[in-house]
Design a protein around this motif. Structure first.
Motif, PDB file in Angstrom:
ATOM      1  N   VAL A 132       0.836  -1.206   0.000  1.00  0.00           N
ATOM      2  CA  VAL A 132       0.000   0.000   0.000  1.00  0.00           C
ATOM      3  C   VAL A 132       0.870   1.255   0.000  1.00  0.00           C
ATOM      4  CG1 VAL A 132      -1.964  -1.113   1.113  1.00  0.00           C
ATOM      5  CG2 VAL A 132      -0.181  -0.093   2.525  1.00  0.00           C
ATOM      6  N   THR A 133       2.109   1.135  -0.438  1.00  0.00           N
ATOM      7  CA  THR A 133       3.022   2.287  -0.443  1.00  0.00           C
ATOM      8  C   THR A 133       2.489   3.411  -1.315  1.00  0.00           C
ATOM      9  OG1 THR A 133       4.872   0.740  -0.181  1.00  0.00           O
ATOM     10  CG2 THR A 133       5.395   2.997  -0.817  1.00  0.00           C
ATOM     11  N   GLU A 134       2.040   3.061  -2.522  1.00  0.00           N
ATOM     12  CA  GLU A 134       1.559   4.086  -3.451  1.00  0.00           C
ATOM     13  C   GLU A 134       0.337   4.811  -2.898  1.00  0.00           C
ATOM     14  OE1 GLU A 134       0.083   4.474  -8.131  1.00  0.00           O
ATOM     15  OE2 GLU A 134       0.795   2.558  -7.320  1.00  0.00           O
ATOM     16  N   GLU A 135      -0.611   4.061  -2.338  1.00  0.00           N
ATOM     17  CA  GLU A 135      -1.803   4.694  -1.761  1.00  0.00           C
ATOM     18  C   GLU A 135      -1.428   5.580  -0.576  1.00  0.00           C
ATOM     19  OE1 GLU A 135      -6.119   3.540   0.292  1.00  0.00           O
ATOM     20  OE2 GLU A 135      -4.730   1.969  -0.324  1.00  0.00           O
ATOM     21  N   PHE A 136      -0.506   5.116   0.259  1.00  0.00           N
ATOM     22  CA  PHE A 136      -0.086   5.890   1.425  1.00  0.00           C
ATOM     23  C   PHE A 136       0.517   7.225   0.988  1.00  0.00           C
ATOM     24  CE2 PHE A 136       2.216   7.001   5.228  1.00  0.00           C
ATOM     25  CZ  PHE A 136       1.456   6.469   6.256  1.00  0.00           C
ATOM     26  N   MET A 137       1.407   7.191  -0.022  1.00  0.00           N
ATOM     27  CA  MET A 137       2.035   8.415  -0.507  1.00  0.00           C
ATOM     28  C   MET A 137       1.005   9.354  -1.124  1.00  0.00           C
ATOM     29  SD  MET A 137       5.412   6.655  -2.208  1.00  0.00           S
ATOM     30  CE  MET A 137       5.806   8.146  -3.108  1.00  0.00           C
ATOM     31  N   ASP A 138       0.066   8.795  -1.881  1.00  0.00           N
ATOM     32  CA  ASP A 138      -0.949   9.616  -2.537  1.00  0.00           C
ATOM     33  C   ASP A 138      -1.802  10.352  -1.501  1.00  0.00           C
ATOM     34  OD1 ASP A 138      -2.613  10.344  -4.987  1.00  0.00           O
ATOM     35  OD2 ASP A 138      -4.101   9.350  -3.736  1.00  0.00           O
ATOM     36  N   VAL A 139      -2.226   9.657  -0.456  1.00  0.00           N
ATOM     37  CA  VAL A 139      -3.060  10.293   0.568  1.00  0.00           C
ATOM     38  C   VAL A 139      -2.257  11.348   1.324  1.00  0.00           C
ATOM     39  CG1 VAL A 139      -4.440   9.901   2.636  1.00  0.00           C
ATOM     40  CG2 VAL A 139      -4.490   8.230   0.789  1.00  0.00           C
ATOM     41  N   GLU A 140      -0.987  11.079   1.587  1.00  0.00           N
ATOM     42  CA  GLU A 140      -0.144  12.087   2.255  1.00  0.00           C
ATOM     43  C   GLU A 140      -0.065  13.367   1.432  1.00  0.00           C
ATOM     44  OE1 GLU A 140       3.153  10.093   5.175  1.00  0.00           O
ATOM     45  OE2 GLU A 140       3.614  10.188   3.048  1.00  0.00           O
ATOM     46  N   ILE A 141       0.105  13.250   0.108  1.00  0.00           N
ATOM     47  CA  ILE A 141       0.182  14.426  -0.751  1.00  0.00           C
ATOM     48  C   ILE A 141      -1.146  15.181  -0.741  1.00  0.00           C
ATOM     49  CG2 ILE A 141       0.428  15.179  -3.149  1.00  0.00           C
ATOM     50  CD1 ILE A 141       2.445  12.913  -3.515  1.00  0.00           C
ATOM     51  N   ARG A 142      -2.252  14.446  -0.749  1.00  0.00           N
ATOM     52  CA  ARG A 142      -3.559  15.098  -0.704  1.00  0.00           C
ATOM     53  C   ARG A 142      -3.749  15.882   0.605  1.00  0.00           C
ATOM     54  NH1 ARG A 142      -7.336  13.167  -4.483  1.00  0.00           N
ATOM     55  NH2 ARG A 142      -6.531  11.471  -5.785  1.00  0.00           N
ATOM     56  N   VAL A 143      -3.257  15.332   1.703  1.00  0.00           N
ATOM     57  CA  VAL A 143      -3.350  16.040   2.980  1.00  0.00           C
ATOM     58  C   VAL A 143      -2.541  17.338   2.928  1.00  0.00           C
ATOM     59  CG1 VAL A 143      -2.728  15.947   5.423  1.00  0.00           C
ATOM     60  CG2 VAL A 143      -3.827  13.983   4.344  1.00  0.00           C
ATOM     61  N   LYS A 144      -1.329  17.279   2.373  1.00  0.00           N
ATOM     62  CA  LYS A 144      -0.493  18.483   2.299  1.00  0.00           C
ATOM     63  C   LYS A 144      -1.139  19.552   1.431  1.00  0.00           C
ATOM     64  CE  LYS A 144       3.821  15.955   3.022  1.00  0.00           C
ATOM     65  NZ  LYS A 144       5.112  15.520   2.428  1.00  0.00           N
ATOM     66  N   ASN A 145      -1.684  19.158   0.282  1.00  0.00           N
ATOM     67  CA  ASN A 145      -2.337  20.137  -0.584  1.00  0.00           C
ATOM     68  C   ASN A 145      -3.560  20.744   0.088  1.00  0.00           C
ATOM     69  OD1 ASN A 145      -0.489  19.770  -2.641  1.00  0.00           O
ATOM     70  ND2 ASN A 145      -1.698  18.201  -3.680  1.00  0.00           N
ATOM     71  N   SER A 146      -4.327  19.924   0.788  1.00  0.00           N
ATOM     72  CA  SER A 146      -5.505  20.437   1.482  1.00  0.00           C
ATOM     73  C   SER A 146      -5.101  21.367   2.618  1.00  0.00           C
ATOM     74  CB  SER A 146      -6.349  19.271   2.016  1.00  0.00           C
ATOM     75  OG  SER A 146      -6.833  18.469   0.964  1.00  0.00           O
ATOM     76  N   ARG A 147      -4.029  21.050   3.321  1.00  0.00           N
ATOM     77  CA  ARG A 147      -3.547  21.941   4.373  1.00  0.00           C
ATOM     78  C   ARG A 147      -3.111  23.286   3.789  1.00  0.00           C
ATOM     79  NH1 ARG A 147      -5.193  20.827   9.440  1.00  0.00           N
ATOM     80  NH2 ARG A 147      -4.760  18.658  10.035  1.00  0.00           N
ATOM     81  N   ARG A 148      -2.456  23.262   2.641  1.00  0.00           N
ATOM     82  CA  ARG A 148      -2.012  24.501   2.000  1.00  0.00           C
ATOM     83  C   ARG A 148      -3.218  25.350   1.593  1.00  0.00           C
ATOM     84  NH1 ARG A 148       0.445  22.295  -1.867  1.00  0.00           N
ATOM     85  NH2 ARG A 148       2.354  21.932  -0.686  1.00  0.00           N
ATOM     86  N   LEU A 149      -4.239  24.701   1.051  1.00  0.00           N
ATOM     87  CA  LEU A 149      -5.445  25.428   0.664  1.00  0.00           C
ATOM     88  C   LEU A 149      -6.168  25.983   1.890  1.00  0.00           C
ATOM     89  CD1 LEU A 149      -7.518  26.320  -1.412  1.00  0.00           C
ATOM     90  CD2 LEU A 149      -8.529  24.031  -1.303  1.00  0.00           C
ATOM     91  N   GLU A 150      -6.169  25.232   2.975  1.00  0.00           N
ATOM     92  CA  GLU A 150      -6.800  25.699   4.209  1.00  0.00           C
ATOM     93  C   GLU A 150      -6.135  26.974   4.711  1.00  0.00           C
ATOM     94  OE1 GLU A 150      -7.877  23.842   8.617  1.00  0.00           O
ATOM     95  OE2 GLU A 150      -5.979  23.339   7.640  1.00  0.00           O
ATOM     96  N   GLU A 151      -4.801  27.031   4.659  1.00  0.00           N
ATOM     97  CA  GLU A 151      -4.080  28.229   5.106  1.00  0.00           C
ATOM     98  C   GLU A 151      -4.428  29.441   4.246  1.00  0.00           C
ATOM     99  OE1 GLU A 151      -0.003  27.181   5.046  1.00  0.00           O
ATOM    100  OE2 GLU A 151      -0.145  25.769   6.736  1.00  0.00           O
ATOM    101  N   ARG A 152      -4.526  29.241   2.935  1.00  0.00           N
ATOM    102  CA  ARG A 152      -4.848  30.357   2.048  1.00  0.00           C
ATOM    103  C   ARG A 152      -6.267  30.866   2.289  1.00  0.00           C
ATOM    104  NH1 ARG A 152      -2.330  27.994  -3.639  1.00  0.00           N
ATOM    105  NH2 ARG A 152      -0.124  28.077  -3.011  1.00  0.00           N
ATOM    106  N   LEU A 153      -7.193  29.947   2.494  1.00  0.00           N
ATOM    107  CA  LEU A 153      -8.564  30.370   2.772  1.00  0.00           C
ATOM    108  C   LEU A 153      -8.656  31.114   4.102  1.00  0.00           C
ATOM    109  CD1 LEU A 153     -10.498  27.194   1.581  1.00  0.00           C
ATOM    110  CD2 LEU A 153     -10.511  29.449   0.507  1.00  0.00           C
ATOM    111  N   LEU A 154      -7.899  30.669   5.098  1.00  0.00           N
ATOM    112  CA  LEU A 154      -7.899  31.372   6.385  1.00  0.00           C
ATOM    113  C   LEU A 154      -7.347  32.784   6.237  1.00  0.00           C
ATOM    114  CD1 LEU A 154      -6.746  28.532   8.832  1.00  0.00           C
ATOM    115  CD2 LEU A 154      -8.982  29.662   8.771  1.00  0.00           C
ATOM    116  N   ARG A 155      -6.287  32.959   5.432  1.00  0.00           N
ATOM    117  CA  ARG A 155      -5.751  34.306   5.199  1.00  0.00           C
ATOM    118  C   ARG A 155      -6.779  35.183   4.499  1.00  0.00           C
ATOM    119  NH1 ARG A 155      -0.890  31.834   3.726  1.00  0.00           N
ATOM    120  NH2 ARG A 155      -1.321  32.194   1.512  1.00  0.00           N
TER     121      ARG A 155
END
Length: 245
Positions: A132-155
């Motif tokens: 499940v390495t590929e799925e694990f990496m994919d979900v981690e990247i999605r979390v990082k992108n969502s966190r980045r978008l969350e910060e921009r929306l908060l600003r």
């Protein structure tokens, strides 16, 4: 799709107002979104260890059920694990068997498999490994992108850039993004738990008895009489058949 459009809008900076309506009419291409995600996480993804989910099943014939079950419990404890679900089946017309589910640290998987072999006569051994390495990496990247978008929306919400309608839309988008973050992080926790904790099912069964067990309501003598009667009938039928009648 909403997340991709919001990222496209926010890429111009939190100082400029976000036009959600125009963004929805020209959404960002999925390939561009994935390229941005891989570019931001490629350096870190290369350092991710291989994620494997290992599990198995063994069927053994044992002389006695209860001592063998205690041996399985001791084996699970020796590798820092535990016995979860236990199912015991028995009856007058079948042999007794017990199904035990073991949960233990995945690093002791091979050790536990070797410890199961001497517990009885091994009939079935089924081992499986899921990468499940590929799925694990994919979900981690999605979390990082969502966190980045969350910060921009908060600003955007904090600076009150744009009209009231756009700010309200940004707040709704922020709630959706946070829901996605919770879902992605839940999936990561599930995968991490399955990778770190292996599951192994042990089925113990006693040998099939050579003689049928007597029925408790009739007793040993009654069962013996019925069996003798059946044997006599079969013998008589055999003699008649041999005479050609």
């Amino acid at each position: 799709e909403k997340q991709e459009t919001a990222v496209a809008d926010m890429a111009q900076g939190a100082e400029s107002p976000v036009n959600f309506s125009s963004a929805r009419s020209a959404p960002m291409e999925p390939a561009m979104m994935e390229s941005e995600a891989m570019g931001s996480g490629a350096g870190e993804a290369s350092a991710v260890d291989v994620k494997l989910i290992r599990q198995g099943r063994a069927v053994l014939e044992v002389d006695s059920l209860e001592p063998s079950m205690e041996a399985v419990r001791a084996l699970a404890a020796s590798v820092g694990g535990m016995v979860g679900n236990v199912n015991i089946a028995a009856g007058q017309t079948r042999f007794r068997q017990a199904t035990m589910e073991l949960r233990f640290p995945a690093r002791h998987f091979d050790e536990l498999v070797e410890g199961v072999r001497p517990l009885g006569e091994l009939e079935v051994l089924d081992l499986s490994t899921q990468d499940v390495t590929e799925e694990f990496m994919d979900v981690e990247i999605r979390v990082k992108n969502s966190r980045r978008l969350e910060e921009r929306l908060l600003r955007l919400i904090d600076t009150r850039t744009g009209n009231l309608q756009e700010v309200l839309q940004a707040e709704r988008e922020l709630g959706r993004v946070r829901g996605e973050i919770e879902r992605f992080e839940g999936r990561l926790r599930y995968l991490a738990n399955r990778v770190e904790t292996s599951r192994f099912t042990v089925v113990l069964k006693e040998p099939i008895p050579l003689t049928p067990r007597p029925r408790p309501d009739k007793g040993v003598l009654g069962e013996a009489f019925r069996q003798a009667w059946r044997n006599g009938v079969l013998t008589t039928a055999g003699i008649i058949a041999s005479l050609g009648i």
